[in-house]
Design a protein around this motif. Structure first.
Motif, PDB file in Angstrom:
ATOM      1  N   MET A 130      38.515  26.965  29.514  1.00  0.00           N
ATOM      2  CA  MET A 130      37.211  27.002  30.527  1.00  0.00           C
ATOM      3  C   MET A 130      37.839  27.854  31.715  1.00  0.00           C
ATOM      4  O   MET A 130      37.091  28.806  32.047  1.00  0.00           O
ATOM      5  CB  MET A 130      36.989  25.716  31.073  1.00  0.00           C
ATOM      6  CG  MET A 130      35.939  25.480  32.337  1.00  0.00           C
ATOM      7  SD  MET A 130      34.293  26.559  31.580  1.00  0.00           S
ATOM      8  CE  MET A 130      33.525  25.210  31.023  1.00  0.00           C
ATOM      9  N   TYR A 131      38.926  27.582  32.300  1.00  0.00           N
ATOM     10  CA  TYR A 131      39.621  28.411  33.223  1.00  0.00           C
ATOM     11  C   TYR A 131      39.608  30.135  32.824  1.00  0.00           C
ATOM     12  O   TYR A 131      39.208  30.888  33.544  1.00  0.00           O
ATOM     13  CB  TYR A 131      40.776  27.987  33.797  1.00  0.00           C
ATOM     14  CG  TYR A 131      41.623  28.745  34.831  1.00  0.00           C
ATOM     15  CD1 TYR A 131      40.997  28.449  36.160  1.00  0.00           C
ATOM     16  CD2 TYR A 131      42.512  29.874  34.434  1.00  0.00           C
ATOM     17  CE1 TYR A 131      41.668  29.534  37.182  1.00  0.00           C
ATOM     18  CE2 TYR A 131      42.869  30.563  35.613  1.00  0.00           C
ATOM     19  CZ  TYR A 131      42.488  30.628  36.713  1.00  0.00           C
ATOM     20  OH  TYR A 131      42.860  31.215  37.922  1.00  0.00           O
ATOM     21  N   GLN A 132      40.277  30.238  31.805  1.00  0.00           N
ATOM     22  CA  GLN A 132      40.137  31.661  31.287  1.00  0.00           C
ATOM     23  C   GLN A 132      38.963  32.218  31.047  1.00  0.00           C
ATOM     24  O   GLN A 132      38.703  33.520  31.237  1.00  0.00           O
ATOM     25  CB  GLN A 132      40.992  31.689  29.751  1.00  0.00           C
ATOM     26  CG  GLN A 132      42.446  31.104  29.907  1.00  0.00           C
ATOM     27  CD  GLN A 132      43.212  30.767  28.628  1.00  0.00           C
ATOM     28  OE1 GLN A 132      42.625  30.978  27.536  1.00  0.00           O
ATOM     29  NE2 GLN A 132      44.423  30.539  28.670  1.00  0.00           N
ATOM     30  N   TRP A 133      37.852  31.438  30.633  1.00  0.00           N
ATOM     31  CA  TRP A 133      36.394  32.029  30.349  1.00  0.00           C
ATOM     32  C   TRP A 133      35.844  32.444  31.661  1.00  0.00           C
ATOM     33  O   TRP A 133      35.511  33.385  31.909  1.00  0.00           O
ATOM     34  CB  TRP A 133      35.671  30.906  29.748  1.00  0.00           C
ATOM     35  CG  TRP A 133      34.448  31.356  28.992  1.00  0.00           C
ATOM     36  CD1 TRP A 133      34.387  32.166  27.692  1.00  0.00           C
ATOM     37  CD2 TRP A 133      33.108  31.768  29.596  1.00  0.00           C
ATOM     38  NE1 TRP A 133      32.921  32.677  27.530  1.00  0.00           N
ATOM     39  CE2 TRP A 133      32.189  32.371  28.846  1.00  0.00           C
ATOM     40  CE3 TRP A 133      32.764  31.517  31.028  1.00  0.00           C
ATOM     41  CZ2 TRP A 133      31.095  32.664  28.994  1.00  0.00           C
ATOM     42  CZ3 TRP A 133      31.370  31.971  31.355  1.00  0.00           C
ATOM     43  CH2 TRP A 133      30.668  32.378  30.439  1.00  0.00           C
ATOM     44  N   LEU A 134      36.156  31.624  32.851  1.00  0.00           N
ATOM     45  CA  LEU A 134      35.582  31.831  33.946  1.00  0.00           C
ATOM     46  C   LEU A 134      36.397  32.805  34.703  1.00  0.00           C
ATOM     47  O   LEU A 134      35.701  33.691  35.403  1.00  0.00           O
ATOM     48  CB  LEU A 134      35.537  30.803  34.906  1.00  0.00           C
ATOM     49  CG  LEU A 134      34.878  29.184  34.678  1.00  0.00           C
ATOM     50  CD1 LEU A 134      35.341  27.987  35.559  1.00  0.00           C
ATOM     51  CD2 LEU A 134      33.618  29.585  34.832  1.00  0.00           C
ATOM     52  N   SER A 135      37.530  33.127  34.465  1.00  0.00           N
ATOM     53  CA  SER A 135      38.391  34.118  34.854  1.00  0.00           C
ATOM     54  C   SER A 135      38.028  35.594  34.465  1.00  0.00           C
ATOM     55  O   SER A 135      37.786  36.361  35.073  1.00  0.00           O
ATOM     56  CB  SER A 135      39.930  33.941  34.973  1.00  0.00           C
ATOM     57  OG  SER A 135      40.359  32.628  35.555  1.00  0.00           O
ATOM     58  N   HIS A 136      37.808  35.458  32.993  1.00  0.00           N
ATOM     59  CA  HIS A 136      37.459  36.712  32.300  1.00  0.00           C
ATOM     60  C   HIS A 136      36.163  37.378  32.910  1.00  0.00           C
ATOM     61  O   HIS A 136      36.155  38.445  33.152  1.00  0.00           O
ATOM     62  CB  HIS A 136      37.280  36.425  30.907  1.00  0.00           C
ATOM     63  CG  HIS A 136      37.092  37.754  30.081  1.00  0.00           C
ATOM     64  ND1 HIS A 136      37.790  38.566  29.734  1.00  0.00           N
ATOM     65  CD2 HIS A 136      35.822  37.939  29.367  1.00  0.00           C
ATOM     66  CE1 HIS A 136      37.197  39.610  28.881  1.00  0.00           C
ATOM     67  NE2 HIS A 136      36.022  39.153  28.971  1.00  0.00           N
ATOM     68  N   TYR A 137      35.170  36.400  33.111  1.00  0.00           N
ATOM     69  CA  TYR A 137      33.887  36.916  33.654  1.00  0.00           C
ATOM     70  C   TYR A 137      33.800  37.087  35.090  1.00  0.00           C
ATOM     71  O   TYR A 137      32.617  37.278  35.637  1.00  0.00           O
ATOM     72  CB  TYR A 137      32.617  35.947  32.973  1.00  0.00           C
ATOM     73  CG  TYR A 137      32.694  36.371  31.476  1.00  0.00           C
ATOM     74  CD1 TYR A 137      31.846  37.442  31.035  1.00  0.00           C
ATOM     75  CD2 TYR A 137      33.031  35.627  30.682  1.00  0.00           C
ATOM     76  CE1 TYR A 137      31.698  37.759  29.765  1.00  0.00           C
ATOM     77  CE2 TYR A 137      32.883  35.802  29.306  1.00  0.00           C
ATOM     78  CZ  TYR A 137      32.218  36.673  28.823  1.00  0.00           C
ATOM     79  OH  TYR A 137      32.161  37.053  27.378  1.00  0.00           O
TER      80      TYR A 137
END
Length: 214
Positions: A126-133
């Protein structure tokens, strides 16, 4: 922030049910049983406005809570619950992804993690997804009252290292039992949503505040 009025609005199953008044939205994401309902109730000073599901991880809705006619809390379904089928997890993922990528009123995501344990694989995704976008976020470590204060720096460091958090991403320490972090979190939310905090002593550069706020 002074809480004058709160209400549960809707359990939305899709965009057609999302509010259309354009008020800022703050979303809450986290594993099942991480304490999202308890955090909402503590933030809003309500005992049972947000209720824990009798079947954790089964809810597939976005629960909207309206605050002071100023903003919404949007409670996501809990992730990481073992009894949820792969099909249900995929449906959850699609709904959340659509909301996060397309919802214009979204101003901030609070990602909740359990302060007692290193972030899980689901937390990391979840953290990586939020960071990516590049979605504005704050990581909120819950249940801090379960960890001795002398261990807070150690646990905070583990969370930052496990998630790969850069220094500018805030990490808030929170307890629904003691109220630890409530005022600081409201200050951050008010700034992100561009809402007056009604607090003349609000700290400057609150988006830069991290675990040292406790």
């Amino acid at each position: 922030m002074k809480i004058k009025q709160t209400e549960f609005v809707i359990s939305a199953v899709g965009p057609s049910q999302f509010p259309e008044d354009g008020l800022p939205e703050v979303a809450l994401a986290g594993r099942s049983n991480v304490g999202k309902s308890s955090l909402i109730n503590k933030m809003l000073l309500r005992r049972n406005l947000a209720r824990t599901s009798s079947q954790p991880g089964k809810t597939q809705t976005l629960n909207y809570y309206k605050i002071n006619d100023d903003l919404y809390f949007v409670d996501f379904p809990g992730y990481g619950y073992a009894r949820v089928s792969k099909t249900e997890r995929q449906a959850w993922g699609k709904m959340i992804e659509q909301y996060l990528r397309d919802r214009d009123p979204l101003k901030l995501v609070l990602q909740l993690v359990d302060f007692r344990h290193p972030p899980s694989a689901e937390d990391q995704k979840m953290y990586q997804w939020l960071s990516h976008y590049e979605i504005p976020m704050c990581v909120v470590a819950t249940k801090t009252d379960k960890v001795s204060r002398s261990q807070w720096p150690k646990h905070s460091k583990i969370i930052r290292q496990t998630l790969g958090m850069p220094g500018h991403v805030p990490l808030m320490l929170f307890s629904s039992e003691t109220g630890q972090g409530r005022d600081e979190l409201w200050s951050l939310i008010a700034q992100a949503a561009e809402i007056p905090s009604n607090d003349p002593s609000e700290p400057r550069n609150i988006m830069q505040e991290t675990e040292d706020n406790g």
